[in-house]
Design a protein around this motif. Structure first.
Motif, short mmCIF file in Angstrom:
data_model
loop_
_atom_site.label_atom_id
_atom_site.label_comp_id
_atom_site.label_asym_id
_atom_site.label_seq_id
_atom_site.Cartn_x
_atom_site.Cartn_y
_atom_site.Cartn_z
N PRO A 185 6.98 -3.96 0.54
CA PRO A 185 6.78 -2.53 0.30
C PRO A 185 5.32 -2.12 0.51
O PRO A 185 4.41 -2.88 0.18
N ILE A 186 5.12 -0.94 1.06
CA ILE A 186 3.79 -0.37 1.24
C ILE A 186 3.84 1.08 0.81
O ILE A 186 4.64 1.86 1.32
N SER A 187 3.00 1.45 -0.14
CA SER A 187 2.95 2.83 -0.60
C SER A 187 2.09 3.66 0.34
O SER A 187 1.04 3.24 0.78
N ARG A 188 2.58 4.85 0.63
CA ARG A 188 1.82 5.82 1.42
C ARG A 188 1.44 7.02 0.55
O ARG A 188 0.90 8.00 1.05
N MET B 57 6.53 6.03 1.32
CA MET B 57 6.57 4.57 1.35
C MET B 57 7.13 4.04 2.66
O MET B 57 7.76 4.75 3.43
N LEU C 89 4.59 0.28 -6.58
CA LEU C 89 5.86 0.35 -5.85
C LEU C 89 6.55 -1.01 -5.87
O LEU C 89 7.75 -1.10 -6.13
N ALA C 90 5.79 -2.07 -5.61
CA ALA C 90 6.34 -3.42 -5.63
C ALA C 90 6.87 -3.77 -7.01
O ALA C 90 7.94 -4.38 -7.15
N VAL D 69 9.19 0.30 3.53
CA VAL D 69 9.71 -0.96 3.01
C VAL D 69 10.40 -1.69 4.16
O VAL D 69 11.31 -1.15 4.78
N GLN E 78 -1.21 -11.30 -2.08
CA GLN E 78 -1.53 -11.32 -0.65
C GLN E 78 -1.90 -12.70 -0.14
O GLN E 78 -1.91 -12.95 1.07
N THR F 113 0.46 0.51 -3.96
CA THR F 113 1.45 -0.42 -3.43
C THR F 113 1.93 -1.38 -4.50
O THR F 113 3.12 -1.68 -4.59
N TRP F 114 1.01 -1.86 -5.37
CA TRP F 114 1.44 -2.80 -6.42
C TRP F 114 2.41 -2.14 -7.39
O TRP F 114 3.32 -2.79 -7.89
N GLU G 245 11.45 4.10 5.89
CA GLU G 245 10.15 4.75 5.87
C GLU G 245 10.33 6.23 5.56
O GLU G 245 11.28 6.86 6.01
#
Length: 93
Positions: free
Chosen positions: A45-48, A21, A57-58, A23, A78, A54-55, A17
Motif C-alpha cells: 500500500p502507498i498513501s497519496r 491510495m 494505511l498499511a 495498493v 522497508q 503510508t504506515w 488506485e
C-alpha cells in the motif's frame, strides 16, 4: 481491483488506485514449508493522501485482514524486518 494477468514469475498482479491510495497485490501459488512460503500474497500500500501516512494505511489494511481471523499476516519494514505478525516468526530474520 484490476487484473493485469500472469507475470513472468507465474504469479498474478492486481492493483487498485485512486486519489488517496495505491495498493498493489502480488499473488503466487502456495508452497509447503515456512509460513512466508505458505502465504502466497504480498500487498504494497502507498498513501497519496495528505491526511494519512503510508504506515497508517498499511496498519489499517493489516488490522482489517487480521480481524477476519483467516490469514497468516506479517508486516515488514522497508528493510524486510518484521514489525507485526499474527503468528510466531522465530529468530531467522
Amino acid at each position: 481491483m484490476t487484473d493485469d494477468g500472469r507475470d513472468p514469475t507465474g504469479g498474478y498482479r492486481f492493483w487498485f488506485e485512486n486519489d488517496d491510495m495505491s495498493v498493489h497485490v502480488i499473488v503466487d501459488d502456495p508452497e509447503e514449508g515456512w509460513p512466508l512460503d505458505k502465504v502466497p500474497a504480498a500487498a504494497l500500500p502507498i498513501s497519496r493522501s495528505e491526511q494519512m501516512a503510508t504506515w497508517e494505511l498499511a496498519e489499517k489494511l493489516y488490522d482489517g485482514l487480521n480481524a477476519l481471523d483467516t490469514y497468516l499476516l506479517i508486516a515488514l519494514d522497508q528493510f524486510g524486518m518484521p514489525v507485526a505478525a499474527n503468528f510466531g516468526t522465530g529468530d531467522d530474520w
